[in-house]
Write an enzyme that holds these catalytic residues in place. Structure first.
Site: not given
Ligand code: RIB
Ligand code: CA
Length: 317
Positions: A127, A246
């Protein structure tokens, strides 16, 4: 049986929420956290990951520090003054300093050794910028065959955030990103801005998290409220008082794949265009010669995502 995963993070407020979701969800087993230069310099990403895990009582999960710069970009770590998202993250997350410490082993070494020794499937969830993953591939090409599934946050088709054309994680180390998308992983799932911008979290959602009164609820509320205020000020979403988180959407997908909707397409990363460097080029209409290599998420289910976070953050370790 709980699904095992490794998170490769540049913590960061949304990475921290992803860490908490992975560390507390009963269907998941977070085997380790690796850190990489990105939202902030890597030593802060490591410290932020440690303090997040300590705060929720999961200081037992090992954290390994990774690359402190991209594989190829000469202009990075970029000065914070020009990084537009600084207000979204801050340097240090608003939690007490960690009591646990990082592992002495380097992140890339941990990744290669863990996958070589694995007897069960471990999903890899990057990520942040893809520098650690590309380094693992370069050092040990068989790494690609040992990873059953990669679920990464990065890229965009209809949006950009760091440039008009590119998303931050992919742009921050475009050559690393290009090598990961071209590597030939058995299953590659990409959770881009197209999906995360649909899974907004609102101030009402953060109030509900805080009201849980648990460490994870309180921390998530702090992190996400900060994000919402920064997005409202600098990068307003379609709805004010709401922001994407996100990285946590990748974790939600592992628990419930229906939280995103994907199309299987060929995706490559632009590494040279002065206007488009770091763009994920998605062959939406099968115009290119290359077969699909990526399950690219164009949509997300906001309600399911928020419900999962609220339920999980009610838990204590
Ligand atoms: O563009 C959003 C991504 O960039 C997120 O992973 C955020 O944490 C930053 O790394
Ligand atoms: Ca991140």
């Amino acid at each position: 049986m709980a699904r095992k995963l490794i998170l490769d993070v540049d913590t960061g407020t949304d990475d921290a929420v992803a860490i908490m979701l992975a560390a507390l969800h009963p269907d998941l087993e977070l085997v380790g956290v690796t850190t990489v230069n990105g939202n902030v310099e890597v030593q802060y990403c490591t410290d932020n990951s440690l303090r997040t895990l300590d705060f929720i009582g999961r200081g037992d999960i090992p954290v390994f520090e990774g690359l402190n710069r991209p594989l190829t970009r000469p202009d990075f770590p970029i000065p914070r003054a020009i990084k537009k998202s600084t207000g979204v993250h801050g340097l240090e997350l608003p939690l007490p300093a960690p009591t646990s410490v990082k592992q002495s082993k380097a992140a890339v070494e941990f990744l290669i050794e863990t996958y070589r020794a694995a007897t069960e499937e471990i999903v890899l969830v990057p990520t942040g910028p893809l520098s650690n993953i590309a380094a693992a591939i370069a050092l040990y090409p068989k790494f690609v065959d040992l990873v059953p599934e990669v679920v990464l946050m990065g890229g965009a088709h209809h949006h950009g955030n760091v440039t008009p054309s590119a998303e931050f994680n992919i742009w921050a180390d475009p050559d690393a990103s290009a090598s990961v998308f071209a590597a030939g992983f058995r299953k590659l799932v990409c959770v881009p801005l197209d999906a995360t911008h649909e899974a907004l979290v609102s101030l009402a959602d953060t109030a509900a998290m805080e009201a849980l009164g648990t460490p994870a609820g309180i921390a998530a509320s702090r992190f996400i409220s900060r994000r919402i205020h920064a997005y409202d000020a600098n990068q307003p979403m379609a709805e004010r008082g709401a922001a994407p988180v996100h990285d946590a959407l990748c974790i939600a997908y592992l628990v419930d794949p229906s939280v995103i909707t994907t199309d299987f397409r060929h995706v490559a990363v632009e590494t040279m265009g002065p206007l488009t460097m770091g763009r994920t080029v998605v062959d939406t209409n099968f115009r290119g010669e290359n077969p699909p290599n990526c399950h690219f998420a164009f949509h997300a289910d906001r309600g399911k995502f928020n419900a999962m976070m609220l339920e999980t953050f009610a838990r204590t370790a």
